[in-house]
Design an enzyme around this catalytic site. Structure first.
Site, PDB file in Angstrom:
ATOM      1  N   ASP A  49      47.088  41.759  27.936  1.00  0.00           N
ATOM      2  CA  ASP A  49      48.029  41.664  26.837  1.00  0.00           C
ATOM      3  C   ASP A  49      47.486  42.575  25.726  1.00  0.00           C
ATOM      4  O   ASP A  49      46.321  42.987  25.758  1.00  0.00           O
ATOM      5  CB  ASP A  49      48.189  40.209  26.367  1.00  0.00           C
ATOM      6  CG  ASP A  49      49.494  40.029  25.573  1.00  0.00           C
ATOM      7  OD1 ASP A  49      50.036  41.043  25.056  1.00  0.00           O
ATOM      8  OD2 ASP A  49      49.963  38.885  25.446  1.00  0.00           O
TER       9      ASP A  49
HETATM   10  C1  NOJ Z   1      52.137  40.823  23.032  1.00  0.00           C
HETATM   11  C2  NOJ Z   1      52.913  39.864  23.893  1.00  0.00           C
HETATM   12  O1  NOJ Z   1      52.165  38.679  24.061  1.00  0.00           O
HETATM   13  C3  NOJ Z   1      53.268  40.430  25.260  1.00  0.00           C
HETATM   14  O2  NOJ Z   1      54.129  39.540  25.904  1.00  0.00           O
HETATM   15  C4  NOJ Z   1      53.878  41.797  25.123  1.00  0.00           C
HETATM   16  O3  NOJ Z   1      54.203  42.305  26.400  1.00  0.00           O
HETATM   17  C5  NOJ Z   1      52.897  42.718  24.402  1.00  0.00           C
HETATM   18  N1  NOJ Z   1      52.644  42.175  23.068  1.00  0.00           N
HETATM   19  C6  NOJ Z   1      53.395  44.145  24.273  1.00  0.00           C
HETATM   20  O4  NOJ Z   1      54.421  44.211  23.341  1.00  0.00           O
END
Ligand code: NOJ
Length: 767
Positions: free
Chosen positions: A286
């Site tokens: 993430d």
């Molecule tokens: C944080 C989020 O938790 C995740 O779901 C997402 O894909 C990423 N940011 C990228 O935007």
């Protein structure tokens, strides 16, 4: 259980965790403690991956060490993508673009805003889930996005107030698993990779990331402390289906699992995902979730996003000084390149980020990703996630009303719809009071091609049928024309990434409904909800004649609800979670865990309820919900008969026969051991779709667990057979000592019906 190497503070903490684990006794393995699992398993290139791995190995062998390293982390490319892997022009590799999310392509124009994950869950329609995913995949492909950052099966919905439960499908692992399987296969059939997220136990937003608090103290992220059985039977279950479907990538989560960070947890990445489930794709972080360097690579992380503060040339240094094996870097690069081949992205794929604007104001290539071919699916998936929960004396469908009065902030469209600027950070934390809610907030939202708000579709209806419409969106106590045939009240319940919800009700909306109902004899409530919403403040009001949980339908929200209200479509959604009578009924699973006591700087969340979340908890504690899991009404009625159980002749040894691990794990887990069948009849006067649901009482398991469902269209007066094949995994309990799925001796109970508590057919079988 022996905890030989646990000392000091961690030891005390683990002991405390173990003591609190009331529901967990002998299966408390790994609870609060994440055992080391090394080395990181190399992808085997098994099954459908064989050709891609053959090519990828040759390709990676031709790369320099630096080129391999460049594949493992994103770069700041100003590409318009959430993450970018750089090209290697020397060998004809164009790079990769990865972008959010599960409900539509984010950060660009000319794309659809699809129904959200929870809405797909509420539709209980596997075939529709696949169709939606195919169209979604097509849009990603048109935009040059190699990997879509979705779907979501974590959070699953353990915490009732969880801020991201709406991104996932269902609070049940079986249902979630079936729908993620269809979604991953659907997306990937277009040549776009799916990145199933967030692995694993990412069940709340509070303290999801480490931070420096107001006192200047560094606080680690929350640790989700889970025992091994719960891990397998609940949280890992849908990820196993995603791996079985061939998910190109898995996103490791922000928070810690058993006190070890999700993106450097060797137990979950090396042990569960790559070894046990035979995952052939690559693990992506993430965003900014990488907290360690070589440790994360050795623990099984393959790609850091949006860049790495740790790896880069340190990876080659680490190989030189022996802290990391060269084979690990090769495996990281091979996994990434193999998915590119496996999806056919080497033969033809638009340039990475082709349709992704670099800057919202800048000129960018106009790539139209919406397609006329997707229109039917877009509308149908919007329709089917609506759940009718109350309908007194056939108040719905509406019978040619002449005067329709419409109330509530949630009926209207947004004041402005500007490309790429939509931000749903609501000024009212519990609700989106500025306009109708068609999606939740955060990385799961995108810019829709248009928004068809409820009022827009109602106005068209008035135009068509010559009725008259009045509205007031702003007053909490609106004046009412007493000759109104029906009063439609639109309210919502908002949720967003990065914060948990402040509650499951809000006073403003409850007061509005009550005020209208006090004056209008035929009050119909439509509730757009990004998660569980309680309705006891008004649901028994005698003038509230119908209630629809409308979830998050996407951009076709208005036409979908009006088709249902006027009976052009028959409601067929069912709740994918439990609606309680009062918030306290969720017990310790109502609120997210908070920092406390001795664990102030390293917050803990003990999953001591084990597998007993949502309906399993209500069943175990014998609490009567307002609306149970699986519940929903139709404009017709259904009857169940003729329950039968038929054994297949596959082996029913206690444990699955040994076999080479394929993607998804031991292939014998998918052996079909038994089929339960029945007949469902439409006993009403209109055609309708029923969702027959099969629950099992597995020996040594919860009272009931969902193990089969379907959605069948039945013409009025007719009937149809339904059948539910049950696999070895469906019938097993995770055996912690054997580290295997274990078929149970003793009597299995079978329940079949239209919700988790309306189960007219029942029986038993033994294996
Ligand atoms: C944080 C989020 O938790 C995740 O779901 C997402 O894909 C990423 N940011 C990228 O935007």
């Amino acid at each position: 259980m022996v905890r030989s190497s646990i000392t000091g503070l961690l030891g005390a903490l683990l002991l405390a965790s173990a003591i609190r684990a009331e529901n967990i006794t002998s299966d408390a393995h790994f609870y609060g403690e994440s055992p080391p699992v090394y080395p990181s398993p190399e992808a085997t290139g098994t099954g459908p991956w064989a050709i891609a791995y053959g090519k990828a190995r040759t390709f990676v062998a031709s790369l320099t060490a630096e080129e391999k390293v460049n594949l493992t982390a994103g770069i700041t490319a100003d590409s318009g993508c959430a993450g970018s892997i750089p090209a290697i022009p020397r060998v004809g590799f164009p790079g990769l673009c990865v972008t959010d999310a599960g409900n539509g392509v984010r950060g660009t124009d000319f794309v659809n805003a699809w129904s959200s994950g929870l809405h797909v869950g509420a539709s209980w329609n596997k075939r529709l889930a696949r169709q939606r995913a195919i169209h979604l995949g097509y849009e990603y492909r048109q935009k040059g996005v190699n990997v879509a950052l979705g779907p979501v099966v974590g959070p699953i919905g353990r915490v009732a107030e969880g801020g991201r439960n709406w991104e996932g499908f269902s609070a049940d692992p079986y249902q979630s698993g079936v729908l993620v399987y269809e979604t991953v296969e659907g997306i990937q059939s277009t040549g776009v990779g799916a990145c199933t997220k967030h692995f694993i136990a990412n069940e709340q937003e509070t303290n999801r990331n480490p931070e420096t608090d107001d006192q200047g103290e560094y606080v680690e992220s929350l640790s989700s402390n889970i025992d091994d059985r719960t891990m397998h039977e609940l949280y890992l279950w849908p990820f196993q289906d995603a791996v079985l479907a061939g998910s190109a990538s898995i996103m490791c989560s922000y928070q810690r699992i058993n006190n070890s960070y999700g993106c450097q947890n060797s137990k979950v990445l090396n042990g569960l995902l790559k070894e046990e489930l035979g995952f052939q794709g690559y693990v992506m972080t993430d965003w900014y979730a990488q907290h360690g360097g070589i440790a994360s690579a050795n623990a099984g992380l393959d790609m850091a996003m949006p860049h790495s503060d740790f790896w880069n040339s340190n990876l080659t240094d680490a190989i030189a000084n022996g802290t990391m094996e060269a084979s690990r870097l090769d495996d990281m690069a091979t996994r990434i390149i193999a998915t590119w081949y496996h999806l056919g992205q080497d033969t033809y794929f638009p340039d990475p980020g082709l349709g992704m604007p670099k800057d919202v104001d800048a000129e960018h290539q106009r790539v139209i990703a919406t397609s006329p071919a997707s229109k039917d699916t877009l509308l149908q998936s919007a329709i089917e996630g609506h759940v009718l929960v109350k309908n007194t004396d056939g108040a719905l469908p509406l019978k040619s009303p002449r005067l329709v009065s419409v109330f509530g902030y949630d009926a209207k469209g947004p004041d402005a719809l500007q490309f790429n600027t939509i931000s749903f950070q609501s000024s009212y934390p519990a609700i989106q009071r500025n306009h109708t809610l068609w999606v939740g907030g955060g990385s799961g939202e995108n810019s829709p091609a248009y928004v068809d708000a409820p009022i827009d579709a109602l106005q068209r209806q008035a135009y068509e049928d010559g009725s008259s419409i009045l509205w007031n969106f702003d007053s909490i106590d609106p004046q009412l024309d007493s000759t109104s045939d029906v009063c439609l009240v639109f309210i919502n319940s908002y949720a967003t990434e990065s914060q948990d919800r402040p509650g499951l009700t809000d006073q403003y909306s409850d007061t509005l409904v009550t005020n209208v109902a006090n004056k209008c004899k035929n009050t119909v409530v439509v509730l757009h909800n990004a998660g569980i919403r309680l309705v006891d403040a008004w649901v028994e009001h005698e003038n509230v004649t119908a209630v629809i949980f409308a979830h998050l339908p996407g951009q076709d929200t208005g036409r979908a609800v009006v088709d249902l209200l006027y009976g052009r479509a028959n409601p067929s959604g069912r709740l994918p979670y439990t609606v309680a009578r009062q918030a306290e009924d969720y017990g310790s699973l109502l609120h997210p865990a908070q920092r406390e006591g001795d664990y102030w700087l390293f917050p803990q969340s003990n999953f001591s309820e084990g597998v007993l979340i949502d309906y399993r908890a209500f069943d175990a504690q014998n609490i009567t919900p307002r609306y149970e899991f699986g519940y929903g009404l139709s404009y017709t009625t259904f009857d169940y008969s003729d329950l039968q159980t038929r054994r297949s002749n596959v082996s029913t040894t206690a444990y699955p026969p040994n076999a080479t691990i394929e993607q998804g794990g031991n292939p014998h887990l998918w052996d079909e051991i038994l089929t339960v069948s029945a007949r469902v009849s439409n006993t009403g006067v209109v055609d309708g779709d029923e969702v027959p649901q099969l629950y099992l009482g597995i020996p040594n398991g919860p009272v009931r667990q969902l193990r089969g469902f379907d959605k069948v269209r039945i013409v009025a007066g007719e009937s149809t057979p339904v059948a539910f094949p049950l696999t070895r995994r469906d019938l097993s309990v995770w055996d912690v000592d054997a580290q295997q799925w274990h078929l149970q001796e003793g009597e299995y109970k079978v329940y079949l019906g239209s919700s988790s508590r309306d189960l007219p057919l029942s029986g038993t079988f033994s294996i």
